[in-house]
Design an enzyme around this catalytic site. Structure first.
Site, short mmCIF file in Angstrom:
data_model
loop_
_atom_site.label_atom_id
_atom_site.label_comp_id
_atom_site.label_asym_id
_atom_site.label_seq_id
_atom_site.Cartn_x
_atom_site.Cartn_y
_atom_site.Cartn_z
N HIS A 1 -7.19 -5.00 -30.00
CA HIS A 1 -5.96 -5.19 -29.23
C HIS A 1 -6.01 -4.44 -27.91
O HIS A 1 -5.10 -3.69 -27.55
CB HIS A 1 -4.75 -4.74 -30.05
N ARG B 1 -13.08 0.13 -33.59
CA ARG B 1 -12.60 -1.06 -34.29
C ARG B 1 -13.10 -2.31 -33.56
O ARG B 1 -12.74 -2.55 -32.41
CB ARG B 1 -11.07 -1.10 -34.37
N ASP C 1 -25.49 0.01 -32.75
CA ASP C 1 -26.63 0.34 -31.89
C ASP C 1 -26.21 1.18 -30.70
O ASP C 1 -27.00 1.99 -30.19
CB ASP C 1 -27.32 -0.94 -31.41
N GLU D 1 -3.99 -5.47 -44.51
CA GLU D 1 -2.81 -5.68 -43.67
C GLU D 1 -2.20 -7.07 -43.88
O GLU D 1 -1.67 -7.66 -42.94
CB GLU D 1 -3.16 -5.44 -42.21
N ASP E 1 0.72 -5.61 -38.91
CA ASP E 1 0.35 -6.94 -39.41
C ASP E 1 0.92 -7.17 -40.81
O ASP E 1 1.27 -8.31 -41.15
CB ASP E 1 -1.16 -7.09 -39.42
#
Length: 253
Positions: free
Chosen positions: A49, A74, A88, A152, A178
């Site tokens: 987001h 995230r 990585d 969620e 959510d």
């Protein structure tokens, strides 16, 4: 040669120590560096987001590296290729959104592990292995990787115990926003039905032996979640903190 980089956040969860953090969405490495020195145990670098993409995440990881804060990243979704890239780049803790069942949790575990246990692509020269200077990095990488998954949705609530039972899941985060929408109360994270569901989820996750986590702006829910067993918690998001800190302009005539 250098040692496998430690993950103090994962160690803290394993030892049952409460970890307090902040959500970071600003696409600015200077802001990330400033927050990294504010005393939080962890900060969540959010690409789901926010405008941030992988190159931005790299800048944030580099900005916070000198500070005693654990970055968590995230991804936008449960995407093996995206997660591979973030790992990585040096992300050690990953929070995967919208994990609804044990099969998705297994896929998330596979995304952060090398074959034969997983699906992570092998690179011999990356920031994660200090550009090839960590001996035996690939067979040991999972020791320092912390996988957190988000429940969620109403579907996920029904599958908490099955998700918690998946080997390789290091923590389960309850997403009130959510979850509120899934329960029919979009934008109402403090609705009594949502709060009851959130706290019940935290208790069930803790009872299953997995560290629970939560982000909530409601101070009562925050305290109640900790009492219910939440171990990685946040009650602030950078943009909200910024808005609260700004003095309101005087009314115009």
């Amino acid at each position: 040669m250098v040692d496998l980089p430690a993950n103090p956040f994962k160690t803290a969860l394993q030892k049952g120590r409460l970890q307090r953090g902040i959500w970071f969405t600003l696409r600015d490495s200077l802001a990330a560096e400033m927050l990294a020195g504010c005393g939080y145990d962890w900060m969540l670098i959010d690409t789901e987001h926010s405008p941030m993409a992988a190159p931005d995440v790299l800048s944030m990881l580099q900005a916070v590296a000198p500070y005693p804060v654990s970055p968590i990243v995230r991804p936008g979704s449960l995407d093996v290729a995206e997660i591979k890239k973030l790992l990585d780049l040096g992300a050690q803790s990953i929070l995967v959104p919208m994990v609804n069942d044990a099969d998705m949790a297994c896929e998330a575990v596979a995304a952060v592990r090398y074959p034969p246990e997983g699906l992570r692509g092998v690179s011999g020269m990356s920031r994660a292995n200090r550009f090839g200077k960590v001996p035996g990095y690939h067979p040991r990488a999972s020791e320092a990787i912390c996988l957190l998954v988000q429940v969620e949705s109403v579907e996920a609530l029904g599958n908490i115990e099955e998700i918690a039972a998946v080997e390789g899941v290091d923590g389960i985060f309850v997403g009130p926003a959510d979850l509120a929408a899934s329960l029919g109360h979009p934008g109402e994270s403090s609705h009594p039905e949502v709060v009851d569901a959130v706290l019940d989820a935290v208790r069930r996750i803790a009872a299953a032996g997995v560290p629970p986590g939560i982000l909530t702006m409601d101070p009562q829910v925050y305290d109640d979640a900790i009492a219910a067993g939440a171990l990685f918690v946040s009650r602030d998001l950078d943009l909200i903190a910024m808005r609260k800190g700004l003095s309101p302009l005087p009314e115009r005539d």
